[in-house]
Write a protein that holds these residues in place. Structure first.
Motif, PDB file in Angstrom:
ATOM      1  N   ALA A 156     -83.827  16.253 -95.374  1.00 46.26           N
ATOM      2  CA  ALA A 156     -84.026  16.166 -96.649  1.00 46.26           C
ATOM      3  C   ALA A 156     -82.714  15.867 -97.519  1.00 46.26           C
ATOM      4  O   ALA A 156     -82.768  14.534 -98.097  1.00 46.26           O
ATOM      5  CB  ALA A 156     -84.949  16.681 -97.392  1.00 46.26           C
ATOM      6  N   THR A 157     -81.831  16.616 -97.553  1.00 45.36           N
ATOM      7  CA  THR A 157     -80.653  16.630 -98.394  1.00 45.36           C
ATOM      8  C   THR A 157     -79.872  15.310 -98.053  1.00 45.36           C
ATOM      9  O   THR A 157     -79.170  14.399 -98.751  1.00 45.36           O
ATOM     10  CB  THR A 157     -79.889  17.667 -98.186  1.00 45.36           C
ATOM     11  OG1 THR A 157     -80.809  18.910 -98.721  1.00 45.36           O
ATOM     12  CG2 THR A 157     -78.453  17.674 -99.066  1.00 45.36           C
ATOM     13  N   ASN A 158     -79.726  15.133 -96.552  1.00 42.94           N
ATOM     14  CA  ASN A 158     -78.921  14.137 -96.160  1.00 42.94           C
ATOM     15  C   ASN A 158     -79.558  12.878 -95.768  1.00 42.94           C
ATOM     16  O   ASN A 158     -78.952  11.782 -95.326  1.00 42.94           O
ATOM     17  CB  ASN A 158     -78.132  14.562 -94.930  1.00 42.94           C
ATOM     18  CG  ASN A 158     -77.090  15.639 -94.961  1.00 42.94           C
ATOM     19  OD1 ASN A 158     -76.587  15.730 -96.113  1.00 42.94           O
ATOM     20  ND2 ASN A 158     -77.193  16.569 -94.159  1.00 42.94           N
ATOM     21  N   THR A 159     -80.857  12.603 -96.184  1.00 40.75           N
ATOM     22  CA  THR A 159     -81.687  11.399 -95.958  1.00 40.75           C
ATOM     23  C   THR A 159     -82.275  10.900 -97.400  1.00 40.75           C
ATOM     24  O   THR A 159     -81.900  10.140 -98.041  1.00 40.75           O
ATOM     25  CB  THR A 159     -82.514  11.344 -94.779  1.00 40.75           C
ATOM     26  OG1 THR A 159     -83.577  12.690 -94.949  1.00 40.75           O
ATOM     27  CG2 THR A 159     -81.706  11.530 -93.436  1.00 40.75           C
ATOM     28  N   LEU A 160     -83.466  11.672 -97.699  1.00 37.84           N
ATOM     29  CA  LEU A 160     -84.339  11.286 -98.618  1.00 37.84           C
ATOM     30  C   LEU A 160     -83.795  11.222 -99.939  1.00 37.84           C
ATOM     31  O   LEU A 160     -83.779  10.545-100.871  1.00 37.84           O
ATOM     32  CB  LEU A 160     -85.635  12.241 -98.576  1.00 37.84           C
ATOM     33  CG  LEU A 160     -86.398  12.013 -97.258  1.00 37.84           C
ATOM     34  CD1 LEU A 160     -87.702  13.065 -97.558  1.00 37.84           C
ATOM     35  CD2 LEU A 160     -87.002  10.484 -97.298  1.00 37.84           C
ATOM     36  N   LEU A 161     -82.932  12.540-100.197  1.00 41.35           N
ATOM     37  CA  LEU A 161     -82.401  12.614-101.379  1.00 41.35           C
ATOM     38  C   LEU A 161     -81.044  11.781-101.586  1.00 41.35           C
ATOM     39  O   LEU A 161     -80.909  11.334-102.754  1.00 41.35           O
ATOM     40  CB  LEU A 161     -81.805  14.159-101.665  1.00 41.35           C
ATOM     41  CG  LEU A 161     -82.939  15.141-101.573  1.00 41.35           C
ATOM     42  CD1 LEU A 161     -82.580  16.719-101.921  1.00 41.35           C
ATOM     43  CD2 LEU A 161     -84.149  14.715-102.572  1.00 41.35           C
ATOM     44  N   LEU A 162     -80.453  11.669-100.669  1.00 35.25           N
ATOM     45  CA  LEU A 162     -79.263  10.661-100.768  1.00 35.25           C
ATOM     46  C   LEU A 162     -79.815   9.206-100.867  1.00 35.25           C
ATOM     47  O   LEU A 162     -79.242   8.364-101.799  1.00 35.25           O
ATOM     48  CB  LEU A 162     -78.415  10.701 -99.467  1.00 35.25           C
ATOM     49  CG  LEU A 162     -77.129  10.278 -99.618  1.00 35.25           C
ATOM     50  CD1 LEU A 162     -76.131  10.912-100.541  1.00 35.25           C
ATOM     51  CD2 LEU A 162     -76.408   9.827 -98.073  1.00 35.25           C
TER      52      LEU A 162
END
Length: 219
Positions: free
Chosen positions: A207-213
């Motif tokens: 999630a940190t490296n895809t959705l949030l970014l």
């Protein structure tokens, strides 16, 4: 959002590939390209089998002005090479579109290269450039890197990747659930608590490296 392309091409297709065309099964790996005096100086690691004649062969190319061993560790030697980038139309095309060489490995016949471009448009321009220049490139993969330091697996460790993939494939997240936490734990010979924690960290990392970014870049 930036995009990464993995491709392969014959060593003879680009100047640096011809310069570093080591004999036999010797593998040459790019460590980094450091900008010095307005030009990128590549650092390459070579295994011991090519150490004796590698520097002399590289230095014999007319586009190379200097090559020297930076350090030797075990059976490998790290070299720095100063050469005329303008004579390498492939890499010049990469840099002209604000691309970066992330990885490059090759030998006498073929090289595998991983490039990062600032956008899909820049990558499209580079692909057009390769077609117009008649470079014989074979694209093997294109993906969004998410976090630039995350790597091709979105920052997941091998253990996290394998455990999450197994859990998804065997229905851990299905309704109803087709496999228990303990069954996943048995597969990897760890405790059920360790499985829960590994899956939690894997999902958080994804999630940190895809959705949030992606959300941050669209603001």
């Amino acid at each position: 959002m930036s995009v990464i392309v993995e491709l392969s091409l014959p060593a003879a297709e680009f100047q640096l590939g011809r310069i570093l065309s080591a004999e036999d099964d010797t593998r040459v790996s790019l460590e980094t390209m450091v900008p010095l005096g307005g030009r990128p100086v590549p650092f390459f690691r070579v295994d011991g089998s090519a150490r004796a004649g590698f520097a002399a062969d590289v230095r014999s190319h007319e586009t190379v002005s200097d090559v020297h061993a930076v350090e030797t560790h075990g059976d490998e030697t790290l070299y720095a090479i100063d050469w005329r980038l303008a004579d390498d139309s492939f890499l010049a095309g990469v840099l002209a579109l604000d691309g970066h060489v992330l990885e490059a490995t090759g030998g006498a016949d073929r090289w595998t290269v991983q490039l990062r471009f600032p956008s899909h448009d820049a990558l499209s321009e580079f692909q057009t450039y390769c077609e117009e220049s008649a470079f014989q490139t074979d694209v093997t993969r294109i993906y969004n890197p998410t976090n630039p330091t995350a790597g091709p697996w979105y920052g997941l460790t091998r253990e996290q990747r394998e455990t999450l993939a197994y859990a998804v494939e065997h229905g851990y997240y299905s309704l109803p659930r087709r496999i228990s936490t303990q069954e996943v734990a048995d597969e990897f010979d760890i405790s059920d608590q360790a499985v829960t924690e590994r899956l939690r960290r894997a999902i958080e990392t994804l999630a940190t490296n895809t959705l949030l970014l992606a959300s941050a870049s669209s603001e």
